[in-house]
Design an enzyme around this catalytic site. Structure first.
Site, PDB file in Angstrom:
ATOM      1  N   GLU A  46      -9.707   3.553   2.977  1.00 46.91           N
ATOM      2  CA  GLU A  46      -8.900   3.532   0.627  1.00 46.91           C
ATOM      3  C   GLU A  46      -7.560   2.152   0.390  1.00 46.91           C
ATOM      4  OE1 GLU A  46      -7.282   5.102   3.485  1.00 46.91           O
ATOM      5  OE2 GLU A  46      -5.363   5.495   3.240  1.00 46.91           O
ATOM      6  N   ARG A  90      -7.184  -0.385   1.654  1.00 45.88           N
ATOM      7  CA  ARG A  90      -7.948  -2.110   0.857  1.00 45.88           C
ATOM      8  C   ARG A  90      -8.455  -1.674  -0.369  1.00 45.88           C
ATOM      9  NH1 ARG A  90     -12.706  -1.771   5.943  1.00 45.88           N
ATOM     10  NH2 ARG A  90     -10.503  -0.849   6.588  1.00 45.88           N
ATOM     11  N   ASP A  98       1.329   7.033   5.531  1.00 42.14           N
ATOM     12  CA  ASP A  98       0.636   5.874   4.903  1.00 42.14           C
ATOM     13  C   ASP A  98       1.127   4.917   3.597  1.00 42.14           C
ATOM     14  OD1 ASP A  98      -1.479   4.557   5.655  1.00 42.14           O
ATOM     15  OD2 ASP A  98      -2.981   5.585   4.216  1.00 42.14           O
ATOM     16  N   LYS A 157       0.732  -1.107   0.100  1.00 44.45           N
ATOM     17  CA  LYS A 157      -0.023   0.229   0.027  1.00 44.45           C
ATOM     18  C   LYS A 157       0.734   1.168  -0.465  1.00 44.45           C
ATOM     19  CE  LYS A 157      -3.270   2.284   2.807  1.00 44.45           C
ATOM     20  NZ  LYS A 157      -3.611   2.450   4.827  1.00 44.45           N
ATOM     21  N   ASP A 167     -12.241   7.180   3.972  1.00 42.87           N
ATOM     22  CA  ASP A 167     -11.040   6.801   4.735  1.00 42.87           C
ATOM     23  C   ASP A 167     -10.744   5.109   4.797  1.00 42.87           C
ATOM     24  OD1 ASP A 167      -8.595   7.839   6.299  1.00 42.87           O
ATOM     25  OD2 ASP A 167      -9.398   7.603   8.605  1.00 42.87           O
ATOM     26  N   LYS A 221      -9.586  12.675   8.148  1.00 40.85           N
ATOM     27  CA  LYS A 221      -9.615  12.413   9.327  1.00 40.85           C
ATOM     28  C   LYS A 221      -9.524  14.367  10.219  1.00 40.85           C
ATOM     29  CE  LYS A 221      -6.260   9.386   8.466  1.00 40.85           C
ATOM     30  NZ  LYS A 221      -6.541   7.610   8.605  1.00 40.85           N
ATOM     31  N   ASP A 256      -2.374   9.905   3.557  1.00 39.15           N
ATOM     32  CA  ASP A 256      -3.972   9.680   3.956  1.00 39.15           C
ATOM     33  C   ASP A 256      -5.052  11.574   4.922  1.00 39.15           C
ATOM     34  OD1 ASP A 256      -6.206   8.641   4.027  1.00 39.15           O
ATOM     35  OD2 ASP A 256      -5.669   6.961   5.066  1.00 39.15           O
TER      36      ASP A 256
END
Ligand code: BES
Ligand code: MN
Ligand code: ZN
Length: 489
Positions: A337, A339, A276, A253, A335, A265, A258
């Site tokens: 994201e 996956r 991230d 990933k 959020d 967030k 993010d």
């Protein structure tokens, strides 16, 4: 970028100890028996070492810990560190003792009087990993890479032993630099460029751009990046050091920042989301390590590079997108994201490479930090043997990893009214439902491990072999797994 500290292994010269400049480290076992070099330091300093070893402070020290005597009389050195260490330490203890010396070294030149000590290469690795400092974004003098000299009774042997670990350290530093880098500098484009540079080590690197990703049908990945000015990319790296066998695949990933997207967030702590892309960082570090040490294995590394931003073009909560696999996903929370990025990358990896085994890494859930803290990564797998082999490698490298349960009952939480699944499963078992989501994009019979590294990729305090900041967790464990399971034959 940080250059890896390169230790120099030399023969011990007792006659020169008085003149050594900078810092000096010696080792004393817990019975207080001094090596020749330690005895020499003791004589020059008029008994300081013996007095320290007879003290309660020494008695209370744990193995692998050090104590510093400043400005010793009779010597040019500015400080001498006395490290408590048996002559034949375990690899882990030798590395942790090395880390104590690396901390002591800082930016000063360090000479280690290792004498008859075994595991010198492990000591050196510990020093190098702990002496790392990310100063690329500070103005002023840059790390002058002050030398590390290790005086040992067997310098050729130590240098040969260090070649492999040194290459892995290069990989760890590549990961740490990527993870420490701020997101205005490490954009998706910059990340891809740094991976293209791995070509110089013999890695094949392809960069798939948005139009190609759209043609491939990678709509869940593209849905994450569509609110950003930085173009989404998938980078495919291949190291072909083996024969005709199927590769081991590593999938990462790479969310370069993010914000959460439209499901934005809270402000406090959002700056941490520059890390991230940690999963992609580890994949990149392993690719560098296996190439640098010319591993006799086939390894592919695939990273999904995107930025999750809110914007007029951004994905909305409630949007339904179709994955490359063909399954549809209702994006309840923008959020969740990571996956979505991995779903398409996992499918693409299996489609193109049919790998012998597949590991994905991601800073996937805050929930894994609630469950395991910063000591262990969450390990999820559909294959007991593969999982055991990984856990064994992680244990040997002293990288914390803990297997978590999975099972079809958790799938209930991912049911969607309008699509094949939704991208969040609610608060209970948040890390497990994320893993269940990923598993829907893993073919039956495909050995697979998902590593949730949200808690271990970056830490606010020093860990055993890393200063605070990006740790490079996982590069050593995966490199060892490759060595033990794929290069054995
Ligand atoms: N990148 C975060 C997870 C994360 C949290 C990594 C803290 C490192 C430190 C991930 O994309 C995320 O936002 N996850 C959500 C999922 C939720 C919306 C189901 C989370 O963990 O809150
Ligand atoms: Mn997120
Ligand atoms: Zn994320």
């Amino acid at each position: 970028m940080t250059t890896t500290l390169q230790p120099e292994f030399i023969e011990t010269d007792l006659g020169k100890i008085a003149e050594i400049q900078g810092k000096l480290a010696i080792m004393v076992d817990d019975e207080g028996k001094l090596s020749q070099a330690a005895r020499r330091v003791n004589r020059l300093s008029r008994g300081a070492v013996e007095r320290f070893v007879a003290s309660g402070t020494f008695a209370d020290m744990k193995e692998g810990e050090g104590h510093v005597l400043s400005f010793p009389a009779g010597m040019a050195a500015e400080a001498v560190q006395i490290v408590k260490l048996p002559r034949r330490p375990s690899p882990g203890l030798a590395r942790r003792a090395g880390a104590a010396m690396g901390k002591f070294k800082g930016k000063a030149p360090l000479t280690v009087l290792a004498g008859p000590m075994t595991r010198v290469a492990d000591i050196a690795l510990g020093i190098v990993l702990m002496a790392y400092d990310f100063d690329a974004r500070k103005s002023g003098d840059k790390d002058p890479a002050e030398p590390l000299v290790i005086a040992t009774n067997r310098p050729e042997e130590a240098a040969a032993d260090y070649a492999g670990p040194g290459a892995v350290a290069d990989g760890v530093f590549f990961t740490r630099d990527l993870v420490n880098e701020p997101s205005n500098i490490l954009t998706t484009t910059e990340f891809a460029e740094r991976l293209v540079a791995l070509k110089s080590l013999g890695v094949t690197v392809e960069v798939l751009e948005e139009d190609e990703l759209a043609k491939l049908g990678m709509r869940t990945l593209l849905a994450v990046g569509q609110g950003s000015e930085s173009p989404s990319k998938v980078v495919v790296m291949q190291w072909q050091g083996g024969g005709k066998e199927k590769p081991i695949a590593l999938v990462g990933k790479g969310v370069v920042f993010d914000t959460g997207g439209i499901s934005i967030k809270p402000a406090a702590g959002m700056e941490d989301m520059t890390m991230d892309m940690g999963g992609a960082g580890v994949v990149s570090g392993v690719m560098k390590a296996v190439a640098a040490r010319k591993a006799k294995a086939n390894v592919v590394g695939i990273v999904g590079l995107v930025e999750n931003m809110p914007d007029g073009k951004a994905t909305r909560p409630g949007d339904v997108v179709t994955s490359m696999k063909g399954d549809t996903v209702e994006i309840i929370n923008t959020d969740a994201e990571g996956r979505l990025v991995l779903a398409d990358c996992l499918w693409y990896t299996q489609d193109r490479f049919a790998p012998a085994a597949m590991i994905n890494l991601a800073t996937l859930t805050g929930a894994i930090i609630i469950g395991l803290g910063h000591e262990n990564a969450g390990v999820f797998s559909n294959d007991d043997d593969f999982c055991k082999a990984f856990l064994k490698a992680a244990e040997a490298e002293e990288e914390g990893a803990w297997r978590m349960p999975m099972g079809p009952k958790y799938d209930q939480q991912l049911k969607s009214r309008v699509a094949d699944m939704k991208n969040v499963g609610g608060r209970p078992a948040g890390s497990i439902t994320a893993a269940q989501f990923l598993q829907r994009f893993v073919r039956d019979g495909q050995p697979w491990i998902h590593l949730d590294i949200a808690g271990v990729a970056l830490t606010k305090t020093d860990t055993d072999l890393a200063p605070k900041g990006a740790t490079g967790w996982g590069v050593r464990a995966i490199d060892r797994l490759i060595r033990d399971s794929y290069e054995a034959g």
